[in-house]
Design an enzyme around this catalytic site. Structure first.
Site, PDB file in Angstrom:
ATOM      1  N   SER A   8       0.834  -1.200   0.000  1.00 17.66           N
ATOM      2  CA  SER A   8       0.000   0.000   0.000  1.00 17.66           C
ATOM      3  C   SER A   8       0.867   1.247   0.000  1.00 17.66           C
ATOM      4  O   SER A   8       1.657   1.469   0.922  1.00 17.66           O
ATOM      5  CB  SER A   8      -0.910   0.016   1.228  1.00 17.66           C
ATOM      6  OG  SER A   8      -1.565   1.266   1.322  1.00 17.66           O
ATOM      7  N   HIS A  31      -1.237  -1.217  -4.231  1.00 17.69           N
ATOM      8  CA  HIS A  31      -2.515  -0.812  -3.652  1.00 17.69           C
ATOM      9  C   HIS A  31      -2.531   0.698  -3.454  1.00 17.69           C
ATOM     10  O   HIS A  31      -1.656   1.253  -2.785  1.00 17.69           O
ATOM     11  CB  HIS A  31      -2.717  -1.526  -2.313  1.00 17.69           C
ATOM     12  CG  HIS A  31      -4.095  -1.398  -1.751  1.00 17.69           C
ATOM     13  ND1 HIS A  31      -5.143  -2.178  -2.165  1.00 17.69           N
ATOM     14  CD2 HIS A  31      -4.595  -0.572  -0.792  1.00 17.69           C
ATOM     15  CE1 HIS A  31      -6.234  -1.855  -1.487  1.00 17.69           C
ATOM     16  NE2 HIS A  31      -5.932  -0.872  -0.653  1.00 17.69           N
ATOM     17  N   ASP A  33      -4.697   3.782  -2.051  1.00 15.68           N
ATOM     18  CA  ASP A  33      -5.819   4.193  -1.213  1.00 15.68           C
ATOM     19  C   ASP A  33      -6.267   5.594  -1.584  1.00 15.68           C
ATOM     20  O   ASP A  33      -5.495   6.555  -1.481  1.00 15.68           O
ATOM     21  CB  ASP A  33      -5.415   4.157   0.261  1.00 15.68           C
ATOM     22  CG  ASP A  33      -5.302   2.747   0.796  1.00 15.68           C
ATOM     23  OD1 ASP A  33      -6.278   1.989   0.662  1.00 15.68           O
ATOM     24  OD2 ASP A  33      -4.239   2.389   1.345  1.00 15.68           O
ATOM     25  N   MET A  35      -8.839   8.498  -0.611  1.00 12.77           N
ATOM     26  CA  MET A  35      -9.712   8.955   0.470  1.00 12.77           C
ATOM     27  C   MET A  35     -10.127  10.401   0.203  1.00 12.77           C
ATOM     28  O   MET A  35      -9.326  11.205  -0.255  1.00 12.77           O
ATOM     29  CB  MET A  35      -8.984   8.867   1.810  1.00 12.77           C
ATOM     30  CG  MET A  35      -8.396   7.511   2.129  1.00 12.77           C
ATOM     31  SD  MET A  35      -7.608   7.493   3.751  1.00 12.77           S
ATOM     32  CE  MET A  35      -6.689   5.958   3.667  1.00 12.77           C
ATOM     33  N   HIS A  64      -8.320   1.417  -4.209  1.00 16.35           N
ATOM     34  CA  HIS A  64      -9.315   1.212  -3.156  1.00 16.35           C
ATOM     35  C   HIS A  64      -9.958   2.560  -2.857  1.00 16.35           C
ATOM     36  O   HIS A  64      -9.324   3.438  -2.263  1.00 16.35           O
ATOM     37  CB  HIS A  64      -8.627   0.629  -1.920  1.00 16.35           C
ATOM     38  CG  HIS A  64      -9.531   0.455  -0.741  1.00 16.35           C
ATOM     39  ND1 HIS A  64      -9.034   0.220   0.525  1.00 16.35           N
ATOM     40  CD2 HIS A  64     -10.877   0.489  -0.619  1.00 16.35           C
ATOM     41  CE1 HIS A  64     -10.041   0.118   1.370  1.00 16.35           C
ATOM     42  NE2 HIS A  64     -11.167   0.285   0.707  1.00 16.35           N
ATOM     43  N   MET A  66     -12.119   4.856  -0.942  1.00 19.32           N
ATOM     44  CA  MET A  66     -12.809   5.146   0.321  1.00 19.32           C
ATOM     45  C   MET A  66     -13.415   6.538   0.180  1.00 19.32           C
ATOM     46  O   MET A  66     -12.956   7.509   0.779  1.00 19.32           O
ATOM     47  CB  MET A  66     -11.825   5.052   1.488  1.00 19.32           C
ATOM     48  CG  MET A  66     -11.418   3.615   1.790  1.00 19.32           C
ATOM     49  SD  MET A  66     -10.043   3.480   2.948  1.00 19.32           S
ATOM     50  CE  MET A  66      -8.653   3.573   1.804  1.00 19.32           C
ATOM     51  N   MET A 135     -12.260  -5.333   5.196  1.00 14.31           N
ATOM     52  CA  MET A 135     -11.407  -4.431   5.967  1.00 14.31           C
ATOM     53  C   MET A 135     -11.156  -5.033   7.344  1.00 14.31           C
ATOM     54  O   MET A 135     -12.084  -5.430   8.050  1.00 14.31           O
ATOM     55  CB  MET A 135     -12.071  -3.062   6.111  1.00 14.31           C
ATOM     56  CG  MET A 135     -12.164  -2.262   4.825  1.00 14.31           C
ATOM     57  SD  MET A 135     -10.545  -1.868   4.110  1.00 14.31           S
ATOM     58  CE  MET A 135      -9.793  -0.902   5.419  1.00 14.31           C
ATOM     59  N   PHE A 141      -7.146   5.363   7.945  1.00 15.91           N
ATOM     60  CA  PHE A 141      -5.777   5.646   8.367  1.00 15.91           C
ATOM     61  C   PHE A 141      -4.925   4.389   8.267  1.00 15.91           C
ATOM     62  O   PHE A 141      -5.398   3.287   8.548  1.00 15.91           O
ATOM     63  CB  PHE A 141      -5.735   6.147   9.824  1.00 15.91           C
ATOM     64  CG  PHE A 141      -6.388   7.478  10.031  1.00 15.91           C
ATOM     65  CD1 PHE A 141      -5.685   8.656   9.827  1.00 15.91           C
ATOM     66  CD2 PHE A 141      -7.714   7.555  10.416  1.00 15.91           C
ATOM     67  CE1 PHE A 141      -6.286   9.887  10.005  1.00 15.91           C
ATOM     68  CE2 PHE A 141      -8.338   8.783  10.594  1.00 15.91           C
ATOM     69  CZ  PHE A 141      -7.628   9.947  10.388  1.00 15.91           C
ATOM     70  N   GLY A 143      -1.490   2.108   9.465  1.00 18.10           N
ATOM     71  CA  GLY A 143      -0.782   1.854  10.712  1.00 18.10           C
ATOM     72  C   GLY A 143      -1.637   1.405  11.877  1.00 18.10           C
ATOM     73  O   GLY A 143      -1.162   1.355  13.010  1.00 18.10           O
ATOM     74  N   ASP A 173      -7.281  -6.016   4.234  1.00 17.13           N
ATOM     75  CA  ASP A 173      -6.555  -4.747   4.267  1.00 17.13           C
ATOM     76  C   ASP A 173      -6.676  -4.147   5.659  1.00 17.13           C
ATOM     77  O   ASP A 173      -7.783  -3.887   6.126  1.00 17.13           O
ATOM     78  CB  ASP A 173      -7.161  -3.794   3.228  1.00 17.13           C
ATOM     79  CG  ASP A 173      -6.464  -2.439   3.179  1.00 17.13           C
ATOM     80  OD1 ASP A 173      -5.456  -2.250   3.890  1.00 17.13           O
ATOM     81  OD2 ASP A 173      -6.938  -1.568   2.434  1.00 17.13           O
ATOM     82  N   GLY A 174      -5.512  -3.956   6.305  1.00 21.49           N
ATOM     83  CA  GLY A 174      -5.493  -3.311   7.613  1.00 21.49           C
ATOM     84  C   GLY A 174      -4.732  -4.130   8.643  1.00 21.49           C
ATOM     85  O   GLY A 174      -5.170  -5.214   9.009  1.00 21.49           O
ATOM     86  N   GLY A 175      -3.572  -3.639   9.049  1.00 23.11           N
ATOM     87  CA  GLY A 175      -2.805  -4.324  10.072  1.00 23.11           C
ATOM     88  C   GLY A 175      -2.194  -5.633   9.627  1.00 23.11           C
ATOM     89  O   GLY A 175      -1.821  -6.471  10.460  1.00 23.11           O
ATOM     90  N   GLY A 195       0.963  -2.307   4.234  1.00 22.15           N
ATOM     91  CA  GLY A 195       1.520  -0.967   4.128  1.00 22.15           C
ATOM     92  C   GLY A 195       2.824  -0.821   4.871  1.00 22.15           C
ATOM     93  O   GLY A 195       3.914  -0.996   4.310  1.00 22.15           O
ATOM     94  N   SER A 196       2.727  -0.541   6.163  1.00 20.78           N
ATOM     95  CA  SER A 196       3.933  -0.317   6.960  1.00 20.78           C
ATOM     96  C   SER A 196       4.788  -1.573   7.063  1.00 20.78           C
ATOM     97  O   SER A 196       6.012  -1.485   7.211  1.00 20.78           O
ATOM     98  CB  SER A 196       3.559   0.189   8.364  1.00 20.78           C
ATOM     99  OG  SER A 196       2.619  -0.679   8.978  1.00 20.78           O
TER     100      SER A 196
END
Length: 228
Positions: A8, A31, A33, A35, A64, A66, A135, A141, A143, A173-175, A195-196
């Protein structure tokens, strides 16, 4: 069923996006994002940046959205160069029509669900989609910490995909990280946004390889993949 890793760019350096794309060569998708500070409380980028990024990398773009009113805006992201476009069902007025329009323009159509949105309501829509995104954090956000409460929904979604004999992908997606990716894969996911965990690593390309290997092992050992 091979795992796909989608770094991401939300976690990348926005001043060096072309270089950051090159840093993850070997990734399956990039990916992106999008927003709008309305559907989610953050503002990122739009079609001009997607157009520039599409020219700067050979990695296909997974956008994606959002955003509010994806029915109006999603087709423009296909025209900007996205190979896959995800809209949120919570924001779409006519999700079937929108999915068909995205496909008609030549991209893969994907639908996203927030953590609290049940999948069962949308079972009949699944054949219209190429991918479903669960999700695993609240959108808006990067992280954030992974929400384990989403794992049962991932399992139920995989069961519905199998029930209807669909070849669609199931993305999370997420964490997503080295600590969580195996749980996601075991539950039924086969496409992973990171991502991170990628861009925060000393070697992003190596991070992609490690995550893919972890996910592939977990998928191979999973009960849901054994029937394929």
């Amino acid at each position: 069923m091979a795992a796909q890793i989608n770094p991401s760019i939300l976690s990348a350096d926005f001043a060096r996006l072309a270089d950051e794309a090159k840093a993850v060569e070997g990734a399956d998708w990039l990916h992106v994002d999008v927003m709008d500070n309305h559907f989610v409380p953050n503002l990122t980028l739009g079609t001009p940046v997607v157009e520039s990024l599409a020219r700067a990398t050979d990695i296909p773009l997974d956008c994606h959205l959002m955003i509010e009113d994806p029915d109006r805006w999603a087709p423009q992201y296909v025209e900007a160069g996205a190979s896959s476009v995800t809209f949120h069902v919570e924001a779409a007025r006519a999700p079937i029509r929108l999915a068909r329009e995205i496909r008609a323009k030549g991209a893969r159509a994907s639908m996203a669900l927030k953590p609290a949105t049940p999948i069962e309501t949308y079972e009949d829509i699944l054949p219209e989609l190429d991918m479903l995104l669960i999700m695993t954090v609240e959108p808006g956000f990067g992280g954030q910490a992974f929400l384990d409460i989403t794992l049962p929904k991932i399992r139920r979604t995989r069961e519905l995909i199998a029930k209807h004999g669909l070849q669609m992908w199931l993305q999370v997606d997420g964490g997503v990280s080295a600590e969580t990716i195996e749980r996601c894969a075991e539950a039924g996911a086969d496409v992973f946004v990171a991502g991170s965990a990628v861009y925060g690593a000393a070697d992003p390309a190596e991070a992609v390889r490690v995550l893919r290997a972890q996910a592939d092992r977990a998928i191979a050992d999973s009960t849901w993949a054994c029937g394929h």
